[in-house]
Design a protein around this motif. Structure first.
Motif, PDB file in Angstrom:
ATOM      1  N   VAL A 111       0.836  -1.203   0.000  1.00 23.62           N
ATOM      2  CA  VAL A 111       0.000   0.000   0.000  1.00 23.62           C
ATOM      3  C   VAL A 111       0.865   1.245   0.000  1.00 23.62           C
ATOM      4  N   ARG A 112       0.276   2.318  -0.462  1.00 20.81           N
ATOM      5  CA  ARG A 112       1.019   3.573  -0.588  1.00 20.81           C
ATOM      6  C   ARG A 112       1.177   4.253   0.764  1.00 20.81           C
ATOM      7  N   ALA A 113       0.085   4.426   1.488  1.00 19.50           N
ATOM      8  CA  ALA A 113       0.122   5.125   2.772  1.00 19.50           C
ATOM      9  C   ALA A 113       0.168   4.116   3.910  1.00 19.50           C
ATOM     10  N   PRO A 114       0.797   4.470   5.023  1.00 20.37           N
ATOM     11  CA  PRO A 114       0.872   3.543   6.157  1.00 20.37           C
ATOM     12  C   PRO A 114      -0.516   3.161   6.672  1.00 20.37           C
ATOM     13  N   LEU A 115      -0.625   1.933   7.122  1.00 27.21           N
ATOM     14  CA  LEU A 115      -1.856   1.427   7.712  1.00 27.21           C
ATOM     15  C   LEU A 115      -1.688   1.318   9.222  1.00 27.21           C
ATOM     16  N   PHE A 126      -0.801  -8.690 -10.040  1.00 27.10           N
ATOM     17  CA  PHE A 126      -0.513  -7.365 -10.580  1.00 27.10           C
ATOM     18  C   PHE A 126      -0.737  -7.376 -12.089  1.00 27.10           C
ATOM     19  N   ASP A 127      -1.530  -6.419 -12.560  1.00 29.27           N
ATOM     20  CA  ASP A 127      -1.675  -6.182 -13.996  1.00 29.27           C
ATOM     21  C   ASP A 127      -0.816  -4.959 -14.309  1.00 29.27           C
ATOM     22  N   ASN A 128       0.333  -5.204 -14.902  1.00 30.33           N
ATOM     23  CA  ASN A 128       1.304  -4.128 -15.113  1.00 30.33           C
ATOM     24  C   ASN A 128       0.984  -3.245 -16.305  1.00 30.33           C
ATOM     25  N   ASP A 129      -0.083  -3.550 -17.063  1.00 30.79           N
ATOM     26  CA  ASP A 129      -0.544  -2.669 -18.129  1.00 30.79           C
ATOM     27  C   ASP A 129      -1.615  -1.717 -17.611  1.00 30.79           C
ATOM     28  N   ARG A 130      -2.554  -2.268 -16.863  1.00 29.82           N
ATOM     29  CA  ARG A 130      -3.640  -1.445 -16.329  1.00 29.82           C
ATOM     30  C   ARG A 130      -3.327  -0.885 -14.951  1.00 29.82           C
ATOM     31  N   ASN A 131      -2.191  -1.288 -14.387  1.00 32.10           N
ATOM     32  CA  ASN A 131      -1.748  -0.787 -13.078  1.00 32.10           C
ATOM     33  C   ASN A 131      -2.766  -1.081 -11.970  1.00 32.10           C
ATOM     34  N   THR A 132      -3.292  -2.298 -11.993  1.00 30.84           N
ATOM     35  CA  THR A 132      -4.237  -2.711 -10.957  1.00 30.84           C
ATOM     36  C   THR A 132      -3.672  -3.895 -10.177  1.00 30.84           C
ATOM     37  N   VAL A 133      -4.167  -4.042  -8.954  1.00 31.89           N
ATOM     38  CA  VAL A 133      -3.746  -5.140  -8.081  1.00 31.89           C
ATOM     39  C   VAL A 133      -4.997  -5.857  -7.580  1.00 31.89           C
ATOM     40  N   THR A 134      -5.031  -7.172  -7.757  1.00 32.32           N
ATOM     41  CA  THR A 134      -6.141  -7.971  -7.241  1.00 32.32           C
ATOM     42  C   THR A 134      -5.634  -8.846  -6.103  1.00 32.32           C
ATOM     43  N   PRO A 135      -6.035  -8.559  -4.859  1.00 30.10           N
ATOM     44  CA  PRO A 135      -5.668  -9.447  -3.750  1.00 30.10           C
ATOM     45  C   PRO A 135      -6.460 -10.757  -3.861  1.00 30.10           C
ATOM     46  N   ILE A 136      -5.819 -11.864  -3.502  1.00 29.27           N
ATOM     47  CA  ILE A 136      -6.443 -13.183  -3.602  1.00 29.27           C
ATOM     48  C   ILE A 136      -6.319 -13.910  -2.268  1.00 29.27           C
ATOM     49  N   GLU A 137      -7.416 -14.516  -1.844  1.00 28.08           N
ATOM     50  CA  GLU A 137      -7.416 -15.351  -0.643  1.00 28.08           C
ATOM     51  C   GLU A 137      -7.954 -16.730  -0.990  1.00 28.08           C
ATOM     52  N   PHE A 138      -7.313 -17.754  -0.451  1.00 29.66           N
ATOM     53  CA  PHE A 138      -7.765 -19.133  -0.611  1.00 29.66           C
ATOM     54  C   PHE A 138      -8.202 -19.658   0.751  1.00 29.66           C
ATOM     55  N   THR A 139      -9.241 -20.461   0.762  1.00 22.46           N
ATOM     56  CA  THR A 139      -9.684 -21.061   2.013  1.00 22.46           C
ATOM     57  C   THR A 139     -10.267 -22.438   1.724  1.00 22.46           C
ATOM     58  N   VAL A 140      -9.950 -23.394   2.624  1.00 21.28           N
ATOM     59  CA  VAL A 140     -10.451 -24.766   2.495  1.00 21.28           C
ATOM     60  C   VAL A 140     -11.118 -25.143   3.814  1.00 21.28           C
ATOM     61  N   ARG A 176     -10.292   1.615   1.205  1.00 20.91           N
ATOM     62  CA  ARG A 176      -9.694   2.893   1.613  1.00 20.91           C
ATOM     63  C   ARG A 176      -8.251   3.045   1.153  1.00 20.91           C
ATOM     64  N   ALA A 177      -7.591   1.915   0.868  1.00 18.04           N
ATOM     65  CA  ALA A 177      -6.159   1.951   0.574  1.00 18.04           C
ATOM     66  C   ALA A 177      -5.893   2.135  -0.915  1.00 18.04           C
ATOM     67  N   ALA A 178      -4.689   2.595  -1.201  1.00 16.43           N
ATOM     68  CA  ALA A 178      -4.214   2.688  -2.583  1.00 16.43           C
ATOM     69  C   ALA A 178      -2.885   1.954  -2.665  1.00 16.43           C
ATOM     70  N   PRO A 179      -2.628   1.251  -3.768  1.00 14.44           N
ATOM     71  CA  PRO A 179      -1.361   0.516  -3.886  1.00 14.44           C
ATOM     72  C   PRO A 179      -0.198   1.453  -4.173  1.00 14.44           C
ATOM     73  N   ARG A 180       0.974   0.931  -3.966  1.00 18.01           N
ATOM     74  CA  ARG A 180       2.173   1.708  -4.258  1.00 18.01           C
ATOM     75  C   ARG A 180       2.329   1.897  -5.766  1.00 18.01           C
ATOM     76  N   PRO A 181       2.827   3.068  -6.180  1.00 15.77           N
ATOM     77  CA  PRO A 181       3.082   3.300  -7.600  1.00 15.77           C
ATOM     78  C   PRO A 181       4.064   2.264  -8.138  1.00 15.77           C
ATOM     79  N   PRO A 182       3.947   1.922  -9.406  1.00 12.29           N
ATOM     80  CA  PRO A 182       3.077   2.516 -10.430  1.00 12.29           C
ATOM     81  C   PRO A 182       1.644   1.984 -10.422  1.00 12.29           C
ATOM     82  N   MET A 183       1.323   1.073  -9.506  1.00  9.75           N
ATOM     83  CA  MET A 183      -0.058   0.600  -9.425  1.00  9.75           C
ATOM     84  C   MET A 183      -0.956   1.736  -8.935  1.00  9.75           C
ATOM     85  N   THR A 184      -2.184   1.753  -9.426  1.00 12.09           N
ATOM     86  CA  THR A 184      -3.078   2.861  -9.082  1.00 12.09           C
ATOM     87  C   THR A 184      -4.369   2.430  -8.395  1.00 12.09           C
ATOM     88  N   GLN A 185      -4.700   1.127  -8.432  1.00 12.08           N
ATOM     89  CA  GLN A 185      -6.007   0.709  -7.918  1.00 12.08           C
ATOM     90  C   GLN A 185      -5.975  -0.736  -7.424  1.00 12.08           C
TER      91      GLN A 185
END
Length: 206
Positions: free
Chosen positions: A75-79, A93-107, A130-139
């Protein structure tokens, strides 16, 4: 038939009933096997996602996956301290669209699938909104939760998450079938451990 307590948990000061759900999804005695099961499902899905994205024509390097990283590291700003160390299973990370998708697995136990999915969403969604990812990611894109029951049941949201991550809809059943085989294989391991204890004259239950 009289209900019995899990001997292992009882011996460690936590008397709980020895149910199938407890043995195959919660008992600390088999936690290492459960962790291996979780990681095997995660590896299967992540490899499948990257292969599907590449087959769809993504350029080399467009997508990258970061495993076992804390929220504080992406994240960009401290939590707040209690959120900084939270650790989703992976980030796509999608390095073209500058997006980040967090993934969780559960069994979890199959009966608890919906509860487990909601718990993951409740844990991460408010922070990610509320958070924003670190650059160059934007969302940050919404959390993707892949929930597969210990006996192979799949929550419908897992199908949606897999498609959103890049698995073609017609390829989802085959991937989930492989995930079910993983859970079945680890269920056999847990069962063998459980009954091996009895053969060694260790108490099975009290």
């Amino acid at each position: 038939r009289q209900a019995r307590c899990c001997a292992f948990c009882h011996a460690h000061g936590n008397p709980v009933l020895e149910t199938l759900a407890h043995v195959f999804s919660a008992c600390p005695r088999y936690m290492n096997v459960m962790r291996l099961r979780h990681d095997a499902v995660a590896d299967l899905v992540i490899k499948g996602v990257l292969a599907a994205l590449a087959a769809d024509g993504a350029r080399d390097g467009r997508y990258t996956v970061l495993r076992e990283a804390t929220l504080g590291s992406v994240v960009r700003a401290p939590l707040p301290d209690e959120q900084t160390l939270l650790r989703p299973d992976a980030f796509l990370f999608d390095n073209d669209r500058n997006t980040v998708t967090p993934i969780e697995f559960t069994v979890p136990d199959d009966v608890r699938l919906l509860e487990a999915v909601r718990a993951k969403i409740d844990k991460y969604a408010p922070i990610l909104r509320r958070a924003a990812p670190r650059p160059p990611m934007t969302q940050f894109l919404p959390l993707a939760v892949v929930a597969v029951g210990a006996w192979g049941t799949v929550h419908p949201s897992a199908v949606n998450s897999l498609v959103r991550l890049g698995i073609p809809p017609d390829a989802v059943p085959a991937l989930l079938k492989k995930a079910a085989k993983i859970t079945a294989r680890h269920a056999v391991i847990i069962a063998r451990c459980r009954f091996a204890a009895a053969r060694r004259s260790m108490p099975r239950a009290v």
